[in-house]
Design an enzyme around this catalytic site. Structure first.
Site, PDB file in Angstrom:
ATOM      1  N   ASP A 153       2.925   4.604  -4.241  1.00  0.00           N
ATOM      2  CA  ASP A 153       3.531   3.305  -4.575  1.00  0.00           C
ATOM      3  C   ASP A 153       4.823   3.043  -3.806  1.00  0.00           C
ATOM      4  O   ASP A 153       5.849   2.664  -4.396  1.00  0.00           O
ATOM      5  CB  ASP A 153       3.816   3.212  -6.081  1.00  0.00           C
ATOM      6  CG  ASP A 153       2.615   3.555  -6.932  1.00  0.00           C
ATOM      7  OD1 ASP A 153       1.482   3.343  -6.479  1.00  0.00           O
ATOM      8  OD2 ASP A 153       2.813   4.055  -8.060  1.00  0.00           O
TER       9      ASP A 153
ATOM     10  N   GLU B  18      -1.968  -6.484  -8.810  1.00  0.00           N
ATOM     11  CA  GLU B  18      -0.746  -5.771  -9.204  1.00  0.00           C
ATOM     12  C   GLU B  18       0.139  -5.535  -7.980  1.00  0.00           C
ATOM     13  O   GLU B  18      -0.162  -5.972  -6.872  1.00  0.00           O
ATOM     14  CB  GLU B  18      -1.103  -4.436  -9.866  1.00  0.00           C
ATOM     15  CG  GLU B  18      -1.933  -3.517  -8.995  1.00  0.00           C
ATOM     16  CD  GLU B  18      -2.456  -2.298  -9.746  1.00  0.00           C
ATOM     17  OE1 GLU B  18      -2.062  -2.078 -10.899  1.00  0.00           O
ATOM     18  OE2 GLU B  18      -3.270  -1.561  -9.154  1.00  0.00           O
TER      19      GLU B  18
END
Length: 576
Positions: free
Chosen positions: A71, A247
């Site tokens: 991430d 997302e």
């Protein structure tokens, strides 16, 4: 005054260790008279892909950060680039790196390093904090790190600093739900926060249906402005196709237009990156006709040197105004299992047209990239983070412990002491299988083929005492390889825990007359544990075992495997 009973003292220490309160070494030693001392740790990567693909002078490797560094998010101030990643229940939270050229990175430790403010002491390893965003605001010369914290009822939080090299302020709790927040500042200084959220109540159409919301952000009060929230993407690129898990949103402005880039498809085989465009940061946003702009989902599963699951990207303008993207991906082993976790990759991006184009982002990814002009590859040298195949040697003689050594659910400083002989671990009365801070100094597994060895000076006092190496995916899936006691004898033991059920794989009685060596060596899915009582001649303990339980395929969750120096005063791995 009467002296308190010993069991009361131990109970108090037990509670204090979980609250992140340092415990004096002299008291801990009443529980274990001679704590284990570790020295001469050697981690060595041996992946064949790097042996087959040596670097030329104008090349560097991707992934930039091997092992569990997922991430990624990136920002820039002048010639300084800062990148953050998810850390889950690892401590400190949110690892952060600095670079001057996007190739050579320095590890700055963790953003959330104060256990009084971020304490994941009772969380599962895949909880804690994840999906951070980092943004530099030139209007007030301030860096912002925003992230979702699944611990202590924190929710979405933001921290600030003028200089990431000098630490960060205290977390500020933000008043909105959802996950994966990112903050954006417009040319006029106005702030916006975008994040993933559930659809409005009663409007969820299918499992995995999510939305992207935007809020206006008050930079004076450091809070989203109530009532300004708006859904700007419903479901994903095409709601009629039931896209899942839109997302990891990021907002950008280029050429007077606003771009919203998101991950779509879930963080597995169908993972991808998509992009939208608008005349306003609050939409409406129109998807690009060439989505997805990054994915590896279209290719044969048996392709060589496979990279997969790519997505969760961020874009930055780099040297000579060339754009680059950092994103997560995985490199499974020969059985398709993911033990190294989701790693940080990079690709150049062509943004000369309306939409950004990831160069080679829609073909099978390769391990090497061309260097930016004028940049020298110094990875693994002069204090820069290594990649490719490398050897990391640690003798614990430096006053400053390398940031690659981490704690789980609590600070490493709560259980370590540096001595003249090496690193002493003062064992907690906690087992590695418990969802509590453990006295384990962890290192991320960064290769599918590697070895990790250590010298251990230790004589266990009882069956409750154990020290050695642990290979861990989480508290319910792990291997424990260490030295313990059975009656009057000392044993080396190997325990496998799968889905919470433990089994002794092998054990043997040994005589300890000097520090011994312990080693785990992995070749893809096969892990071999060995020991040397004389410090030189290694003997295998049992046969090779499968690394299946160290993969996310079997164990689940979002992290990669960790290998650690482990000590406990609550051992229950009993030799046969």
């Amino acid at each position: 005054m009467k002296q308190p009973h010993l069991y009361f003292l131990i109970s108090v220490l037990f509670l204090f260790s979980f609250k992140g309160i340092p415990v004096k070494d002299t008291i801990v030693k009443k529980q274990t008279q001679k704590p284990p001392v570790f020295s001469n740790v050697v981690y060595q990567g041996e992946d064949q892909i790097y042996k087959r693909n040596p670097l030329k002078a104008d090349e560097f490797y991707s992934p930039l950060l091997q092992g569990c560094y997922p991430d990624p998010a990136i920002t820039r101030k002048g010639d300084d680039y800062y990148m953050v990643c998810s850390s889950f229940a690892m401590f400190p939270g949110v690892p952060i790196f600095h670079s001057k050229d996007l190739v050579n990175w320095t590890d700055l430790g963790g953003v959330l390093n104060n256990v009084a403010e971020f304490n994941p002491h009772d969380t599962g390893i895949s909880e804690g904090v994840y999906a951070p965003g980092i943004t530099y605001n030139p209007h007030n010369d301030t860096f912002y790190m925003i992230v979702t914290a699944f611990t202590g009822n924190m929710g979405n939080i933001i921290v600030k600093t003028k200089d990431p090299k000098k630490g960060w302020g205290s977390p500020i709790k933000l008043d909105f739900n959802g996950i994966d927040p990112c903050i954006f500042f417009d040319d006029n200084g106005k702030g916006y926060v975008v994040h993933n959220d559930a659809p409005d109540k009663g409007k969820e159409l299918y499992n995995g249906h999510r939305v992207i919301k935007v809020w206006e952000y008050d930079t004076e009060k450091d809070q989203v402005i109530g009532g300004t929230d708006k859904i700007i993407v419903d479901g994903g690129v095409d709601l009629s196709k039931k896209p899942i898990w839109i997302e990891a949103p990021h907002l950008y402005k280029k050429g007077g237009q606003y771009y919203l880039m998101c991950a779509e498809g879930g963080t597995g085989d169908n993972h991808s990156e998509v992009i939208f465009i608008s005349d306003s940061p609050k939409g409406p946003f129109k998807p690009s006709s060439n989505n997805p702009i990054l994915t590896q989902r279209y290719f044969p599963s048996n392709r060589p040197d496979k990279v997969d699951w790519t997505g969760h990207a961020d874009i930055i303008q780099g040297p000579e105004n060339k754009y680059y993207s950092v994103f997560l991906g995985i490199r499974p082993n020969e059985k398709g299992r993911v033990n190294t976790g989701r790693e940080t990759f990079m690709l150049p991006v062509d943004w000369s047209g309306t939409f950004p184009v990831f160069e080679n982002g829609l073909v099978p990814m390769q391990p090497k990239l061309k260097m930016p002009n004028g940049v020298e590859n110094k990875t693994g040298k002069e204090g820069f983070f290594p990649n490719g195949n490398f050897t990391f040697t640690e003798n614990f003689t430096s006053a400053k412990l390398d940031y690659r050594w981490i704690g789980l659910r609590g600070p490493r400083e709560n259980f370590i002491s540096v001595t003249k002989k090496g690193l002493q671990i003062n064992p907690f009365p906690v087992n590695i299988k418990e969802k509590k801070p453990t006295s384990t100094l962890f290192y991320r597994q960064q290769h599918n083929a590697f070895s990790f060895s250590t010298t251990l000076d230790y004589k266990p006092a009882s069956e409750k005492d154990l020290a050695g190496i642990v290979c861990l995916q989480n508290e319910r899936f792990n291997y424990v390889f260490g030295i313990t006691k059975k009656e009057k004898d000392t044993y080396v033991v190997l325990e496998r825990t799968e889905n919470g059920k433990s089994e002794i794989i092998a054990s043997t009685k040994i005589e300890i007359t000097k520090p011994l060596r312990l080693k785990v060596k992995a070749t893809g899915d096969n892990y071999q544990f060995s020991y040397a009582v004389n410090g030189v001649d290694f003997e295998n303990l049992g046969t090779e075992v499968s690394g299946d339980i160290l993969s996310t395929n079997v164990a689940g969750g979002f992290t990669g495997a960790l290998v650690g120096l482990y000590a406990t005063a609550a051992n229950n791995a009993q030799p046969k």
